[in-house]
Design a protein around this motif. Structure first.
Motif, PDB file in Angstrom:
ATOM      1  N   ALA A 370       6.201   2.154  -2.866  1.00 56.55           N
ATOM      2  CA  ALA A 370       5.864   1.191  -4.497  1.00 56.55           C
ATOM      3  C   ALA A 370       5.896   0.013  -4.010  1.00 56.55           C
ATOM      4  O   ALA A 370       6.740  -1.217  -3.881  1.00 56.55           O
ATOM      5  N   VAL A 371       4.932  -0.807  -4.930  1.00 61.92           N
ATOM      6  CA  VAL A 371       4.303  -1.968  -3.406  1.00 61.92           C
ATOM      7  C   VAL A 371       4.312  -2.958  -5.301  1.00 61.92           C
ATOM      8  O   VAL A 371       4.914  -4.296  -4.711  1.00 61.92           O
ATOM      9  N   SER A 372       4.357  -2.585  -6.423  1.00 60.09           N
ATOM     10  CA  SER A 372       4.508  -3.271  -7.540  1.00 60.09           C
ATOM     11  C   SER A 372       5.674  -2.929  -8.330  1.00 60.09           C
ATOM     12  O   SER A 372       6.284  -2.142  -7.860  1.00 60.09           O
ATOM     13  N   GLU A 373       6.189  -4.220  -9.029  1.00 62.02           N
ATOM     14  CA  GLU A 373       6.978  -4.191 -10.083  1.00 62.02           C
ATOM     15  C   GLU A 373       6.638  -3.185 -10.793  1.00 62.02           C
ATOM     16  O   GLU A 373       5.743  -2.221 -10.836  1.00 62.02           O
ATOM     17  N   PRO A 374       7.893  -2.487 -11.709  1.00 58.93           N
ATOM     18  CA  PRO A 374       7.169  -1.082 -12.711  1.00 58.93           C
ATOM     19  C   PRO A 374       6.440  -2.184 -13.366  1.00 58.93           C
ATOM     20  O   PRO A 374       6.492  -3.644 -14.076  1.00 58.93           O
ATOM     21  N   GLY A 375       5.942  -1.275 -14.598  1.00 59.74           N
ATOM     22  CA  GLY A 375       5.139  -1.732 -15.719  1.00 59.74           C
ATOM     23  C   GLY A 375       3.347  -1.393 -15.458  1.00 59.74           C
ATOM     24  O   GLY A 375       2.769  -1.567 -16.820  1.00 59.74           O
ATOM     25  N   TYR A 376       3.145  -0.331 -14.807  1.00 60.78           N
ATOM     26  CA  TYR A 376       1.505  -0.572 -14.164  1.00 60.78           C
ATOM     27  C   TYR A 376       1.463   0.847 -14.519  1.00 60.78           C
ATOM     28  O   TYR A 376       1.488   2.170 -13.752  1.00 60.78           O
ATOM     29  N   GLY A 377       1.759   1.170 -16.563  1.00 61.04           N
ATOM     30  CA  GLY A 377       1.000   2.542 -16.753  1.00 61.04           C
ATOM     31  C   GLY A 377       0.024   2.429 -16.684  1.00 61.04           C
ATOM     32  O   GLY A 377      -1.599   2.594 -16.559  1.00 61.04           O
ATOM     33  N   ILE A 378      -0.478   2.387 -19.133  1.00 65.99           N
ATOM     34  CA  ILE A 378      -2.008   2.975 -19.470  1.00 65.99           C
ATOM     35  C   ILE A 378      -2.529   1.854 -18.624  1.00 65.99           C
ATOM     36  O   ILE A 378      -4.341   1.606 -18.987  1.00 65.99           O
ATOM     37  N   PRO A 379      -2.431   0.438 -19.046  1.00 62.52           N
ATOM     38  CA  PRO A 379      -3.282  -0.585 -18.151  1.00 62.52           C
ATOM     39  C   PRO A 379      -3.950  -0.880 -17.275  1.00 62.52           C
ATOM     40  O   PRO A 379      -5.033  -1.170 -16.759  1.00 62.52           O
ATOM     41  N   ALA A 380      -3.427   0.029 -16.519  1.00 58.49           N
ATOM     42  CA  ALA A 380      -2.989   0.040 -14.242  1.00 58.49           C
ATOM     43  C   ALA A 380      -4.309   1.400 -14.313  1.00 58.49           C
ATOM     44  O   ALA A 380      -3.614   1.959 -12.854  1.00 58.49           O
ATOM     45  N   GLN A 381      -4.468   2.397 -15.034  1.00 57.17           N
ATOM     46  CA  GLN A 381      -5.674   3.737 -14.374  1.00 57.17           C
ATOM     47  C   GLN A 381      -6.771   3.286 -14.609  1.00 57.17           C
ATOM     48  O   GLN A 381      -7.197   4.392 -13.086  1.00 57.17           O
ATOM     49  N   HIS A 382      -7.340   2.463 -13.894  1.00 56.01           N
ATOM     50  CA  HIS A 382      -8.752   2.310 -13.461  1.00 56.01           C
ATOM     51  C   HIS A 382      -8.383   1.727 -12.359  1.00 56.01           C
ATOM     52  O   HIS A 382      -8.617  -0.392 -13.140  1.00 56.01           O
TER      53      HIS A 382
END
Length: 602
Positions: A370-382
């Protein structure tokens, strides 16, 4: 019709009611499937709206009515009937409708109440932004007493509505069956106690579809190796270990050099272009097992699975789930950690990740970093990219929300240092910014790697982001838009929506990478969930030209590759026949294609 006065001056249409019921301005062209757009301002307690499919009846008129917000009363979508003088007789709220379908089946009488399908274009508008995201969610709300934008789209039996490019204006999407109104003109309405003004009034007959004559770019020769919708991606590898590169897409591989013979990797069938999503979103090939025969990774909707090449055994391949959950709609396979083996870079479990095969056991679940903190769901699909942003020789990970700096080898595991920066555009109604594979290379020749990317996978726009550094070495980026929507003057007339796939390769052999992208037709099935769904299925390469007089010191010159196939989730660019020219391979809902490039003259 009715009790109102209408006037036109200075580019505005003004309606003033003479009574609370008001009146109508009926346009002179009848339409069935229609797109309507305008800006409106409602002042002094006015009640305003737009009537679509205003069909004549024995007693007056009926149609699909969109009541606009006024800051006090609720807006909404209705089936209405009027008498011959324009007085409203009945009003029935439309059932909810929308989603990634073009039309809804008939409603069973016993289940009519509450029947509907999801929201309209743009998905879930109320999603949370990732931590420290550089984006700010736009304010879509209605602005009383100010100019507000309106767009209505009524196709088949689904009405979609947007105020200020979002759903919060109070106008609901709705189910508009023929009984509400089948065919007729548009009518503007004003009532209440104030006036309404409309400007920039536009409408389009979307029942009229135009298909351009087929064109293949002058430097390419097209070969279609499959006619059907089997995958959104294609990969290249020497599958049978004969020294000739083959093509892999969906359930099949195609044997070079003529690509006329294919065999199944796994059981698969063609998908319905209008209603189905192919399960093969992304394909990649590499010899992970180390036996000399390349294996195939497939993003099967959300899990990433490995199909192990059986070598000389001509049978279907064994399947192993190596990454159970990848929520991104594009996955990039690059060597992140420098061990010579491509890793999978993706968003899953709410984080930006790269995953690596277990040494000696590549078919087991891969090791996830895991490179980022949590919170990358729908806003990071593309939108995902891999490249060296800061010039330290290590691969960094890039997304529309910024980039993560790879630490020195041996650093304690944990999230990488995050640099928030907008590398895309927040899309209409709050879907997800960014596109597909993001290019990381030196565009203008200043020695700094820039980012070239699609701005909205389900919207419009391609841009490059010029890297800048101050005297302290701090990195920032300047946005240069390459192409945008139809309101912009785009170079070469290259205007297309849904640029859902892209890659980088040196197409013209000048030593400078170029950018390749195209339109994914029916990205959300055959529906108006995305803009301009019936536009030409174009595929372009954008030639990178270093020009000191251009903004940022570079420009991108578009050249069409094809206008009847488009893209899927990825574009592959490789010298397939080893003639010194990079070829382009795509797989879309129009089939699987090879575009043979012309070698540079010696």
């Amino acid at each position: 019709m009715g009790d109102a006065t209408w006037s036109a001056a200075n580019g505005e249409i003004t309606g003033k009611p003479r009574s609370a019921g008001g009146g109508w301005l009926v346009l002179d062209k009848s339409l069935q499937d229609v797109q309507f757009a305008a800006s409106f301002k409602c002042t002094g307690g006015c009640r305003a709206g737009v009537l679509l499919r205003a069909e004549k009846t024995p007693t007056g008129m009926k149609g699909v009515y969109v009541e606009l917000p006024d800051g006090e009363s609720a807006a909404g979508s209705y089936a209405v009937t009027l008498d011959a003088g324009g007085k409203e007789l009945t009003r029935e709220k439309l059932l909810p409708a929308g989603g990634t379908v073009r039309f809804l089946p008939p409603v069973a009488p016993e289940s009519a109440a509450g029947r509907g399908r999801g929201a309209g274009r743009g998905g879930a508008p109320n999603m949370n932004l990732p931590p420290e995201s550089p984006f700010t969610r736009p304010d879509y709300s209605y602005k009383p007493g100010e100019w507000n934008s309106l767009e209505l789209l009524l196709d088949a039996n689904i009405l979609r509505a947007w105020v200020n490019d979002g759903p919060e204006g109070g106008v609901a999407n709705g189910r508009a069956d023929d009984v509400a109104g089948r065919y007729g003109p548009i009518a503007l309405h004003v009532g209440g106690t104030g006036e309404v003004r409309f400007r920039q009034v536009e409408w389009k007959d979307i029942g009229r579809h135009v298909l351009s004559g087929e064109k293949v770019g002058s430097r390419f020769r097209m070969q279609r190796i499959n006619d059907f919708y089997l995958g959104w991606s294609a990969a290249v590898a020497d599958v049978n270990h004969d020294g000739v590169l083959d093509v892999v897409s969906g359930p099949f591989y195609y044997l070079g050099p003529d690509y006329k013979v294919s065999r199944e990797i796994y059981l698969g069938q063609t998908a319905n272009v209008a209603k189905d999503y192919t399960p093969a979103m992304v394909n990649f090939a590499f010899d992970y097992t180390g036996d000399g025969y390349p294996d195939v990774l497939v993003t099967e909707s959300r899990p990433i699975v490995m199909y192990v090449n059986p070598g000389k055994e001509e049978r279907r391949w064994d399947r192993y789930v190596v990454i159970p959950q990848a929520s991104s709609e594009v996955d990039v396979f690059k060597d992140v950690d420098g061990d010579g083996i491509p890793d999978a870079v993706y968003v899953g479990g709410g984080t930006m990740n790269y995953a690596s095969p277990q040494p000696g056991n590549p078919t087991a679940p891969w090791v996830v970093h895991a490179v980022s903190e949590p919170g990358y769901g729908i806003p990071a699909q593309h939108g995902i990219g891999v490249g060296d942003i800061n010039g330290d020789g290590r691969m960094d990970l890039v997304s529309p929300h910024g980039w993560w700096e790879q630490p020195v080898k041996g650093t304690a595991p944990g999230p990488w240092k995050y640099h928030p920066v907008k590398l895309g555009r927040w899309p209409r109604a709050g879907a997800s910014p960014g596109g597909a594979e993001m290019g990381v290379y030196d565009v203008n020749g200043d020695g700094l790697n820039d980012v070239v990317t699609v701005m909205e996978a389900h919207g419009w726009g391609i841009a490059w982001y010029e890297q800048k550094r101050d005297t302290a070495g701090a990195i920032t980026f300047v946005e240069h838009v390459i192409v945008d929507d139809y309101s912009a003057k785009n170079p070469g007339g290259a205007t297309f929506s849904e640029p859902h796939a892209s890659t980088v390769a040196d197409i013209d052999g000048d030593g400078i990478p170029d950018f390749i992208a195209g339109k994914r037709v029916y990205a959300h099935n055959e529906s108006y969930n995305d803009p301009d769904p019936y536009g030409d299925a174009v595929l372009y390469w954008f030639r990178t030209v270093r020009n000191p007089k251009a903004p940022g010191g570079a420009e991108f010159v578009p050249e069409m590759i094809h206008n009847r196939s488009g893209v899927g989730s990825t574009v592959t660019a490789v010298d397939l026949n080893q003639d010194g020219a990079v070829d382009v391979i795509t797989s879309t809902n129009r089939g699987t294609f090879i575009f043979w490039n012309t070698p540079k003259k010696k």
